[in-house]
Design a protein around this motif. Structure first.
Motif, PDB file in Angstrom:
ATOM      1  N   ASN A   1       0.822  -1.212   0.000  1.00 19.47           N
ATOM      2  CA  ASN A   1       0.000   0.000   0.000  1.00 19.47           C
ATOM      3  C   ASN A   1       0.856   1.261   0.000  1.00 19.47           C
ATOM      4  O   ASN A   1       0.525   2.254  -0.662  1.00 19.47           O
ATOM      5  CB  ASN A   1      -0.940   0.006   1.204  1.00 19.47           C
ATOM      6  CG  ASN A   1      -2.130  -0.920   1.017  1.00 19.47           C
ATOM      7  OD1 ASN A   1      -2.489  -1.266  -0.113  1.00 19.47           O
ATOM      8  ND2 ASN A   1      -2.749  -1.322   2.108  1.00 19.47           N
ATOM      9  N   GLU A   2       1.957   1.228   0.723  1.00 18.14           N
ATOM     10  CA  GLU A   2       2.864   2.382   0.737  1.00 18.14           C
ATOM     11  C   GLU A   2       3.465   2.610  -0.644  1.00 18.14           C
ATOM     12  O   GLU A   2       3.583   3.749  -1.110  1.00 18.14           O
ATOM     13  CB  GLU A   2       3.973   2.167   1.767  1.00 18.14           C
ATOM     14  CG  GLU A   2       4.906   3.368   1.917  1.00 18.14           C
ATOM     15  CD  GLU A   2       5.955   3.179   2.991  1.00 18.14           C
ATOM     16  OE1 GLU A   2       6.889   3.995   3.047  1.00 18.14           O
ATOM     17  OE2 GLU A   2       5.841   2.215   3.783  1.00 18.14           O
ATOM     18  N   ALA A   3       3.842   1.524  -1.306  1.00 13.71           N
ATOM     19  CA  ALA A   3       4.403   1.638  -2.653  1.00 13.71           C
ATOM     20  C   ALA A   3       3.358   2.166  -3.633  1.00 13.71           C
ATOM     21  O   ALA A   3       3.665   2.975  -4.518  1.00 13.71           O
ATOM     22  CB  ALA A   3       4.921   0.279  -3.120  1.00 13.71           C
ATOM     23  N   VAL A   4       2.120   1.717  -3.476  1.00 18.86           N
ATOM     24  CA  VAL A   4       1.037   2.196  -4.339  1.00 18.86           C
ATOM     25  C   VAL A   4       0.807   3.696  -4.125  1.00 18.86           C
ATOM     26  O   VAL A   4       0.624   4.444  -5.090  1.00 18.86           O
ATOM     27  CB  VAL A   4      -0.261   1.414  -4.064  1.00 18.86           C
ATOM     28  CG1 VAL A   4      -1.431   2.009  -4.851  1.00 18.86           C
ATOM     29  CG2 VAL A   4      -0.083  -0.062  -4.420  1.00 18.86           C
ATOM     30  N   ALA A   5       0.831   4.115  -2.868  1.00 18.01           N
ATOM     31  CA  ALA A   5       0.630   5.530  -2.555  1.00 18.01           C
ATOM     32  C   ALA A   5       1.696   6.402  -3.206  1.00 18.01           C
ATOM     33  O   ALA A   5       1.452   7.580  -3.513  1.00 18.01           O
ATOM     34  CB  ALA A   5       0.632   5.729  -1.041  1.00 18.01           C
ATOM     35  N   ASN A   6       2.876   5.822  -3.432  1.00 24.90           N
ATOM     36  CA  ASN A   6       3.979   6.561  -4.058  1.00 24.90           C
ATOM     37  C   ASN A   6       4.110   6.255  -5.556  1.00 24.90           C
ATOM     38  O   ASN A   6       5.145   6.559  -6.163  1.00 24.90           O
ATOM     39  CB  ASN A   6       5.292   6.227  -3.341  1.00 24.90           C
ATOM     40  CG  ASN A   6       5.350   6.828  -1.948  1.00 24.90           C
ATOM     41  OD1 ASN A   6       5.319   8.042  -1.778  1.00 24.90           O
ATOM     42  ND2 ASN A   6       5.407   5.974  -0.940  1.00 24.90           N
ATOM     43  N   ASN A   7       3.055   5.650  -6.121  1.00 23.63           N
ATOM     44  CA  ASN A   7       3.011   5.330  -7.556  1.00 23.63           C
ATOM     45  C   ASN A   7       4.176   4.450  -8.007  1.00 23.63           C
ATOM     46  O   ASN A   7       4.674   4.580  -9.118  1.00 23.63           O
ATOM     47  CB  ASN A   7       2.975   6.610  -8.399  1.00 23.63           C
ATOM     48  CG  ASN A   7       1.697   7.400  -8.205  1.00 23.63           C
ATOM     49  OD1 ASN A   7       0.627   6.826  -7.997  1.00 23.63           O
ATOM     50  ND2 ASN A   7       1.806   8.716  -8.268  1.00 23.63           N
ATOM     51  N   LEU A   8       4.590   3.532  -7.142  1.00 26.18           N
ATOM     52  CA  LEU A   8       5.706   2.636  -7.462  1.00 26.18           C
ATOM     53  C   LEU A   8       5.228   1.279  -7.967  1.00 26.18           C
ATOM     54  O   LEU A   8       6.033   0.455  -8.380  1.00 26.18           O
ATOM     55  CB  LEU A   8       6.588   2.451  -6.219  1.00 26.18           C
ATOM     56  CG  LEU A   8       7.259   3.728  -5.681  1.00 26.18           C
ATOM     57  CD1 LEU A   8       8.031   3.423  -4.402  1.00 26.18           C
ATOM     58  CD2 LEU A   8       8.172   4.327  -6.741  1.00 26.18           C
ATOM     59  N   LEU A   9       3.922   1.047  -7.936  1.00 26.36           N
ATOM     60  CA  LEU A   9       3.341  -0.195  -8.446  1.00 26.36           C
ATOM     61  C   LEU A   9       2.163   0.142  -9.346  1.00 26.36           C
ATOM     62  O   LEU A   9       1.474   1.140  -9.123  1.00 26.36           O
ATOM     63  CB  LEU A   9       2.855  -1.082  -7.290  1.00 26.36           C
ATOM     64  CG  LEU A   9       3.897  -1.751  -6.393  1.00 26.36           C
ATOM     65  CD1 LEU A   9       3.195  -2.505  -5.281  1.00 26.36           C
ATOM     66  CD2 LEU A   9       4.782  -2.690  -7.188  1.00 26.36           C
ATOM     67  N   ASP A  10       1.923  -0.713 -10.331  1.00 30.74           N
ATOM     68  CA  ASP A  10       0.803  -0.515 -11.238  1.00 30.74           C
ATOM     69  C   ASP A  10      -0.307  -1.527 -10.998  1.00 30.74           C
ATOM     70  O   ASP A  10      -1.485  -1.183 -10.965  1.00 30.74           O
ATOM     71  CB  ASP A  10       1.278  -0.612 -12.691  1.00 30.74           C
ATOM     72  CG  ASP A  10       2.259   0.479 -13.054  1.00 30.74           C
ATOM     73  OD1 ASP A  10       2.024   1.636 -12.670  1.00 30.74           O
ATOM     74  OD2 ASP A  10       3.274   0.163 -13.718  1.00 30.74           O
ATOM     75  N   ILE A  11       0.081  -2.788 -10.841  1.00 31.53           N
ATOM     76  CA  ILE A  11      -0.890  -3.860 -10.637  1.00 31.53           C
ATOM     77  C   ILE A  11      -0.272  -4.900  -9.719  1.00 31.53           C
ATOM     78  O   ILE A  11       0.941  -5.140  -9.786  1.00 31.53           O
ATOM     79  CB  ILE A  11      -1.320  -4.464 -11.990  1.00 31.53           C
ATOM     80  CG1 ILE A  11      -2.499  -5.435 -11.818  1.00 31.53           C
ATOM     81  CG2 ILE A  11      -0.149  -5.121 -12.705  1.00 31.53           C
ATOM     82  CD1 ILE A  11      -3.161  -5.808 -13.145  1.00 31.53           C
ATOM     83  N   TRP A  12      -1.060  -5.475  -8.858  1.00 29.39           N
ATOM     84  CA  TRP A  12      -0.506  -6.366  -7.831  1.00 29.39           C
ATOM     85  C   TRP A  12      -1.599  -7.282  -7.300  1.00 29.39           C
ATOM     86  O   TRP A  12      -2.776  -7.163  -7.645  1.00 29.39           O
ATOM     87  CB  TRP A  12       0.082  -5.553  -6.668  1.00 29.39           C
ATOM     88  CG  TRP A  12      -0.950  -4.694  -5.971  1.00 29.39           C
ATOM     89  CD1 TRP A  12      -1.677  -5.005  -4.860  1.00 29.39           C
ATOM     90  CD2 TRP A  12      -1.396  -3.390  -6.388  1.00 29.39           C
ATOM     91  NE1 TRP A  12      -2.543  -3.985  -4.549  1.00 29.39           N
ATOM     92  CE2 TRP A  12      -2.391  -2.983  -5.465  1.00 29.39           C
ATOM     93  CE3 TRP A  12      -1.055  -2.529  -7.433  1.00 29.39           C
ATOM     94  CZ2 TRP A  12      -3.050  -1.746  -5.579  1.00 29.39           C
ATOM     95  CZ3 TRP A  12      -1.711  -1.308  -7.537  1.00 29.39           C
ATOM     96  CH2 TRP A  12      -2.689  -0.921  -6.619  1.00 29.39           C
ATOM     97  N   THR A  13      -1.196  -8.191  -6.445  1.00 29.69           N
ATOM     98  CA  THR A  13      -2.154  -9.041  -5.751  1.00 29.69           C
ATOM     99  C   THR A  13      -1.767  -9.129  -4.284  1.00 29.69           C
ATOM    100  O   THR A  13      -0.590  -9.229  -3.947  1.00 29.69           O
ATOM    101  CB  THR A  13      -2.198 -10.461  -6.366  1.00 29.69           C
ATOM    102  OG1 THR A  13      -3.102 -11.276  -5.603  1.00 29.69           O
ATOM    103  CG2 THR A  13      -0.839 -11.122  -6.359  1.00 29.69           C
TER     104      THR A  13
END
Length: 316
Positions: free
Chosen positions: A45-57
């Motif tokens: 979630n932290e990585a997503v908040a920093n736009n470091l991930l596009d798609i995940w599970t």
């Protein structure tokens, strides 16, 4: 496990282990970068908040926490169903069940699906998190702490079965055979911005994922799937044991059917009840079935998996 750059247990992990996703985009010169976080869901979630991930599970709790905290994400498919949790204690422990945990030091990784399962199991046995001394530990740390008896018990997944096999620990409770609301589910989630900017790429990812789900659903591929998953550090035998009595085809279903929607709605409600989130959201409006429906149609898999109703029973 142990921060290895490999994970197992779902059809989505096979996209990495079999190299199918990298192969899909190789001709376009698009590199697929896989990230594995020891911090699990909260770190994702932290990585997503920093736009470091596009798609995940990841499991239902971190997905719910992320969305409830304002992350603009969409649920695209189910990644796995009915993931079971185990209560593990040292081999010579006097703890014989969940009710014996009162006042004990109990480890599990907070912010993950295991925490939600633990809360549900505790509640089902007349306890709450306040009745135990909960300690947040990742799998590797909890494994070491259990071996040295620095904790009294651990709520964890399939990987902890190996400690029993080594004679270090014993399993005193499993969600298998207990309430159908206790197991955890995981989903394929993506950033809204990524979906809007690259719908063609998202479609290719989901189509490749559905191919992987169909492969994992085929009984003749079970042994190979367990072998690939064992690269995570969890033994082949443990994956095989965890799947005994389970409908592997249905557990690998990517469908966002009534069952999955009901389980996520329950995760939202229970997360609010247990104080894990402050605000709730509508699960149905969070989902985006466009890519999954297109993949199922293009691959001829529209009736490959049986849709489940909210209670986990086949529809029709």
């Amino acid at each position: 496990m142990g921060n290895r750059p490999v994970t197992g247990g779902s059809y989505f992990s096979l996209l990495h282990l079999q190299g199918s996703l990298a192969e899909e985009f190789k001709k376009d010169g698009i590199e697929v970068k896989w990230s594995f976080f020891r911090g699990a869901g909260p770190a994702v979630n932290e990585a997503v908040a920093n736009n470091l991930l596009d798609i995940w599970t990841h499991g239902h709790l971190p997905s719910v926490v992320g969305r409830a905290s304002g992350l603009k994400t969409r649920l695209l498919a189910s990644a796995s169903r009915r993931g079971h949790a185990y209560l593990v204690v040292p081999a010579d422990s006097q703890i014989n069940g969940v009710r014996d945990l009162r006042g004990k030091k109990v480890a599990y990784q907070k912010g993950t699906a295991t925490q939600l399962s633990a809360n549900r199991v505790l509640e089902g046995h007349g306890l709450t998190e306040k009745d135990i001394r909960s300690i947040s530990m990742d799998t590797a740390t909890a494994t070491a702490a259990l071996a040295t008896k620095d904790v009294d018990a651990v709520f964890g997944g399939t990987s902890f079965l190996s400690l029993r096999d080594q004679g270090i620990a014993k399993i005193v409770y499993s969600t298998k055979g207990d309430s159908p609301t206790y197991p955890s589910n995981s989903g394929v989630v993506a950033r809204e911005d990524f979906i809007n900017e690259h719908p063609d790429i998202v479609q290719r990812i989901i189509t490749t994922a559905v191919k992987s789900a169909a492969w994992a659903s085929d009984e003749k591929n079970r042994t190979q799937a367990f072998q690939l998953w064992s690269k995570s550090g969890t033994p082949f035998s443990n994956f095989k044991e965890a799947q005994q009595g389970e409908d592997m085809k249905q557990n690998a279903s990517p469908l966002l059917d009534e069952y999955i929607i009901a389980r996520y709605r329950s995760a939202v409600a229970d997360s609010k009840k247990f104080g894990l989130i402050r605000s709730t959201f509508d699960v149905e409006s969070w989902t985006d079935r466009r890519f999954l429906n297109r993949a199922l149609k293009d691959l001829g898999h529209e009736r490959f998996w049986v849709e489940w109703d909210a209670n986990g029973k086949p529809k029709g």
